[in-house]
Design an enzyme around this catalytic site. Structure first.
Site, PDB file in Angstrom:
ATOM      1  N   ARG A 168       0.688  -1.257  -0.027  1.00 63.30           N
ATOM      2  CA  ARG A 168      -0.014  -0.055   0.095  1.00 63.30           C
ATOM      3  C   ARG A 168       0.887   1.336   0.134  1.00 63.30           C
ATOM      4  O   ARG A 168       0.539   2.250  -0.469  1.00 63.30           O
ATOM      5  CB  ARG A 168      -0.944   0.008   1.213  1.00 63.30           C
ATOM      6  CG  ARG A 168      -2.153  -0.870   1.065  1.00 63.30           C
ATOM      7  CD  ARG A 168      -1.809  -2.308   0.503  1.00 63.30           C
ATOM      8  NE  ARG A 168      -3.154  -3.095   0.431  1.00 63.30           N
ATOM      9  CZ  ARG A 168      -3.548  -3.832   1.416  1.00 63.30           C
ATOM     10  NH1 ARG A 168      -2.938  -3.986   2.694  1.00 63.30           N
ATOM     11  NH2 ARG A 168      -4.697  -4.512   1.084  1.00 63.30           N
ATOM     12  N   ASP A 197       0.332  -7.104  -3.402  1.00 59.31           N
ATOM     13  CA  ASP A 197      -1.402  -6.904  -2.992  1.00 59.31           C
ATOM     14  C   ASP A 197      -1.705  -6.281  -4.347  1.00 59.31           C
ATOM     15  O   ASP A 197      -1.025  -6.153  -5.487  1.00 59.31           O
ATOM     16  CB  ASP A 197      -1.300  -5.916  -1.873  1.00 59.31           C
ATOM     17  CG  ASP A 197      -2.594  -6.290  -1.014  1.00 59.31           C
ATOM     18  OD1 ASP A 197      -3.756  -6.138  -1.582  1.00 59.31           O
ATOM     19  OD2 ASP A 197      -2.393  -6.748   0.018  1.00 59.31           O
ATOM     20  N   HIS A 278      -6.232 -10.175  -3.786  1.00 60.17           N
ATOM     21  CA  HIS A 278      -5.326  -9.318  -3.425  1.00 60.17           C
ATOM     22  C   HIS A 278      -4.209  -9.580  -4.623  1.00 60.17           C
ATOM     23  O   HIS A 278      -2.988  -9.495  -4.294  1.00 60.17           O
ATOM     24  CB  HIS A 278      -4.821  -9.460  -2.090  1.00 60.17           C
ATOM     25  CG  HIS A 278      -5.663  -8.910  -1.098  1.00 60.17           C
ATOM     26  ND1 HIS A 278      -5.888  -7.341  -0.782  1.00 60.17           N
ATOM     27  CD2 HIS A 278      -6.443  -9.591  -0.078  1.00 60.17           C
ATOM     28  CE1 HIS A 278      -6.970  -7.515   0.169  1.00 60.17           C
ATOM     29  NE2 HIS A 278      -7.160  -8.594   0.555  1.00 60.17           N
ATOM     30  N   GLU A 342      -9.720 -12.638   2.201  1.00 65.35           N
ATOM     31  CA  GLU A 342     -10.576 -11.708   1.366  1.00 65.35           C
ATOM     32  C   GLU A 342     -10.773 -11.892   0.043  1.00 65.35           C
ATOM     33  O   GLU A 342     -10.317 -10.881  -0.807  1.00 65.35           O
ATOM     34  CB  GLU A 342     -10.098 -10.223   1.753  1.00 65.35           C
ATOM     35  CG  GLU A 342     -10.258  -9.797   3.148  1.00 65.35           C
ATOM     36  CD  GLU A 342      -9.618  -8.669   3.356  1.00 65.35           C
ATOM     37  OE1 GLU A 342     -10.203  -7.644   4.479  1.00 65.35           O
ATOM     38  OE2 GLU A 342      -8.809  -7.956   3.024  1.00 65.35           O
ATOM     39  N   TRP A 408      -6.462 -13.852  12.084  1.00 68.82           N
ATOM     40  CA  TRP A 408      -6.339 -12.429  12.100  1.00 68.82           C
ATOM     41  C   TRP A 408      -7.856 -11.726  12.403  1.00 68.82           C
ATOM     42  O   TRP A 408      -8.037 -10.796  12.928  1.00 68.82           O
ATOM     43  CB  TRP A 408      -5.844 -11.808  10.772  1.00 68.82           C
ATOM     44  CG  TRP A 408      -6.942 -11.893   9.448  1.00 68.82           C
ATOM     45  CD1 TRP A 408      -6.905 -12.979   8.844  1.00 68.82           C
ATOM     46  CD2 TRP A 408      -7.682 -10.769   8.931  1.00 68.82           C
ATOM     47  NE1 TRP A 408      -7.827 -12.839   7.761  1.00 68.82           N
ATOM     48  CE2 TRP A 408      -8.431 -11.365   7.922  1.00 68.82           C
ATOM     49  CE3 TRP A 408      -8.096  -9.413   9.465  1.00 68.82           C
ATOM     50  CZ2 TRP A 408      -9.356 -10.876   7.240  1.00 68.82           C
ATOM     51  CZ3 TRP A 408      -9.025  -8.755   8.667  1.00 68.82           C
ATOM     52  CH2 TRP A 408      -9.798  -9.441   7.463  1.00 68.82           C
ATOM     53  N   ASP A 435      -2.119  -0.711  12.883  1.00 71.73           N
ATOM     54  CA  ASP A 435      -2.674   0.689  12.103  1.00 71.73           C
ATOM     55  C   ASP A 435      -3.966   1.126  12.752  1.00 71.73           C
ATOM     56  O   ASP A 435      -4.404   2.116  12.128  1.00 71.73           O
ATOM     57  CB  ASP A 435      -2.893  -0.112  10.751  1.00 71.73           C
ATOM     58  CG  ASP A 435      -3.918  -1.262  10.666  1.00 71.73           C
ATOM     59  OD1 ASP A 435      -4.078  -1.829  11.730  1.00 71.73           O
ATOM     60  OD2 ASP A 435      -4.597  -1.514   9.331  1.00 71.73           O
ATOM     61  N   TRP A 484      -0.369  -2.515   8.442  1.00 75.23           N
ATOM     62  CA  TRP A 484      -1.173  -2.210   7.240  1.00 75.23           C
ATOM     63  C   TRP A 484      -0.577  -1.058   7.152  1.00 75.23           C
ATOM     64  O   TRP A 484      -0.993  -0.018   7.804  1.00 75.23           O
ATOM     65  CB  TRP A 484      -2.461  -2.709   7.358  1.00 75.23           C
ATOM     66  CG  TRP A 484      -2.423  -4.394   7.475  1.00 75.23           C
ATOM     67  CD1 TRP A 484      -2.937  -4.858   8.608  1.00 75.23           C
ATOM     68  CD2 TRP A 484      -2.041  -5.471   6.718  1.00 75.23           C
ATOM     69  NE1 TRP A 484      -2.901  -6.263   8.576  1.00 75.23           N
ATOM     70  CE2 TRP A 484      -2.258  -6.462   7.341  1.00 75.23           C
ATOM     71  CE3 TRP A 484      -1.711  -5.507   5.429  1.00 75.23           C
ATOM     72  CZ2 TRP A 484      -2.262  -7.871   6.961  1.00 75.23           C
ATOM     73  CZ3 TRP A 484      -1.782  -6.721   4.890  1.00 75.23           C
ATOM     74  CH2 TRP A 484      -1.808  -7.850   5.384  1.00 75.23           C
ATOM     75  N   GLU A 486      -2.137   1.444   4.387  1.00 73.35           N
ATOM     76  CA  GLU A 486      -3.020   2.264   3.595  1.00 73.35           C
ATOM     77  C   GLU A 486      -2.654   3.703   4.038  1.00 73.35           C
ATOM     78  O   GLU A 486      -2.573   4.610   3.009  1.00 73.35           O
ATOM     79  CB  GLU A 486      -4.470   1.904   3.762  1.00 73.35           C
ATOM     80  CG  GLU A 486      -4.777   0.672   3.170  1.00 73.35           C
ATOM     81  CD  GLU A 486      -4.839  -0.675   3.910  1.00 73.35           C
ATOM     82  OE1 GLU A 486      -4.079  -0.579   5.103  1.00 73.35           O
ATOM     83  OE2 GLU A 486      -5.796  -1.762   3.615  1.00 73.35           O
TER      84      GLU A 486
END
Ligand SMILES: [Zn+2]
Length: 547
Positions: A168, A197, A278, A342, A408, A435, A484, A486
């Site tokens: 990211r 990703d 991803h 995901e 997770w 994060d 993470w 982002e």
């Protein structure tokens, strides 16, 4: 005779009771050693006359580390000898007389005459040095005093991990090495490197050059959060982008350098290559391995994409195996992380090839197709003598036979996997995602993804669920903090989000729970933070106000 011994014993115990109890001296050690006694008054004084006694060549790398620290911090060049000196004080590096089978254990005993560093393996001696370095004076002063202390230490868990998302946002090779330095300081032994990703492919793969020439770049990046209307429906037209191309990747040479650097600090790197979801950056480069054929662009926003690898196309698996072959050549560790999280199933539902695979393999649904995907990749990884680890979604549709699970979405996945006798690394969002916000007053914090995960929550965590039986508990390898990125746009922000939560987690992973105490931790952290200041680390300072 017996009576006499009894009397002597009683005499000694009476004497012990009569002595005033000295309060234990608090030293700036993080994580807290498991057995430790510190004296208030006595010190060892380091001078240019101090000798280093080294009896085995096994610890040459650690000797060099000690020498370089003494040279850079205090301009000391201490002579190294092979026998105990008849006068003067000394630092002695030894091994236990009998084998312990525990290479990460160590002793650090400091009295007025000697500093003893004792371990069976190099990792243990490296940890003894990390503890010693935390006790050394910060500045070069007239008298370099080391407090007298007796430490016997042993880690609670074998997987003491920290993760970093370099997709990211991208962090340079030197920044990643700095991150590894922080891990080493707190006796972590695993670095989970998130390398691929939707928003960027960060590792050079010689066979597929477009992965980096195309997949490592995105044309722009979302500013702030995605826009939603009053009813919570996404409003893409209101999303704002910065209009600036963004990217970066590590060459294979960079990767080898970082792997060797981490190894010198007894840290194993677990690379993560995401699949089947991803994977948009890879599909932007090689759209033929998707269900629709594309075209695609490396993603410019956060969240999940619908496009994933096609599980019905055998060439997709050849592509992934070729990539993993190069990855396994670069990373010598046991575990290869293959993501698995995901993965939306809409494309698979609409894809004739994926549906044919479901029919041919007698699979019930798309969840079982995901399980087929992971199991097929696992078989390949196992054939090279390695193990796969994946996020807890790999439990859905049936766990691949040998896979380890990273839990997770809470701890339920980890508990389920341990009950099935699969190894588990605990990384529940709360409290292992760093994060999340560190303060309830978000207006005073840099923009973060959400949530609230303060230092004391991290510290209070126990990775071994009580609901597991003694036998099942053996499958909990340890835990890991995940960063993470982002909303973590540069390395100073990584430092702010990771520290000091990483220090709290180190104590969760190293120190036995009955020895932990949050107030004592904060007290030590306040002392230890002088080290972070000296290193110019941009750590979060909320704890400074805590009592
Ligand atoms: Zn497909």
């Amino acid at each position: 005779m017996k009576k006499y011994i009894l009397q002597v014993c009683l005499l000694f115990s009476a004497y012990a009771v009569a002595q005033p109890v000295m309060p234990m001296r608090t030293l700036p050690l993080v994580p807290l050693p498991n057995e430790y006694k510190a004296s208030y008054e006595d010190v060892f004084v380091l001078t240019n006359q101090t000798k280093i006694v080294m009896m085995s060549d096994l610890f040459r790398p650690e000797l060099e580390l000690l020498q370089s620290r003494l040279k850079t911090a205090y301009d000391l060049d201490l002579p190294v000898v092979k026998v105990l000196p008849s006068d003067g004080n000394y630092i002695i590096i030894t091994q236990p007389e009998s084998e312990t089978g525990k290479p990460e254990d160590y002793d650090l005993n400091v009295n007025q005459n000697q500093v003893l560093l004792n371990a069976e393996g190099n990792a243990g001696l490296f940890y003894a040095l990390q503890s010693l370095f935390q006790l050394l004076p910060l500045e070069k002063s007239a008298e370099l005093k080391i407090p007298c202390v007796t430490i016997h230490d042993s880690p609670r868990y074998q997987w003491r991990g920290m993760h970093l998302d370099c997709c990211r946002h991208f962090f340079t090779k030197d920044e990643v090495k700095k991150y590894v330095d922080y891990l080493a300081m707190y006796k972590f032994n695993t670095f989970h490197w998130h390398l691929t990703d939707d928003q960027g492919w960060r590792i050079e793969i010689k066979k597929y050059p477009l992965l980096t020439s195309v997949g490592s770049m995105r044309k722009e990046t979302l500013i702030g959060k995605l826009a939603y209307d009053k009813n919570g429906k996404p409003m893409p037209s209101a999303d704002k982008y910065d209009g600036t191309a963004y990217g970066g990747f590590y060459t294979q040479e960079d990767i080898r350098e970082v792997v060797a650097y981490a190894k010198s600090k007894y840290i194993t790197i677990v690379p993560e290559i995401e699949m089947p979801g991803h994977s948009l950056a890879a599909l932007a480069a090689y759209p033929q391995y998707s269900c629709t054929g594309g075209p695609f662009e490396t993603w410019t926003r956060w969240g999940q994409t619908d496009d994933v690898y096609c599980a019905g196309n055998d060439e997709t698996f050849t592509f992934i195996q070729d990539i993993l072959s190069e990855v396994m050549d670069l990373f010598p560790g046991k575990y290869i992380h293959i993501g698995g999280d995901e993965c939306p199933k809409d494309r698979w539902k609409a894809c004739p090839k994926c549906q044919k695979r479901i029919a041919d393999e007698h699979l019930k649904n798309e969840e079982e197709l995901q399980s087929y995907f992971i199991t097929r990749v696992e078989k390949f990884v196992n054939s090279k003598g390695r193990q796969v680890i994946g996020w807890d979604e790999i439990l859905e549709g049936g766990l691949a036979p040998n896979a380890a699970v990273m839990s997770w979405r809470g701890t339920a996945g980890g508990i389920a996997a341990a009950k099935q006798k699969h190894y588990v690394v605990m990384t529940p969002g709360k409290p292992c995602y760093f994060d999340h916000y560190q303060s309830k007053d978000k207006t005073k914090e840099p923009l973060a993804i959400g949530g609230y995960n303060p230092l004391d929550s991290v510290y209070a965590y126990d990775p071994t669920p009580r609901s597991l039986s003694a036998d099942e508990k053996k499958y909990i390898l340890g835990a890991q903090g995940n960063v993470w990125t982002e909303y973590i746009v540069n390395f100073a922000s990584v430092e702010y989000m990771a520290l000091p939560r990483m220090a709290a987690l180190s104590e969760v992973l190293w120190t036995q729970p009955e020895k932990k105490n949050y107030k004592d931790f904060v007290k030590r952290l306040k002392m230890h933070s002088a080290v972070l200041d000296k290193m110019n680390v941009n750590y979060a300072k909320h704890f400074v106000k805590e009592k």
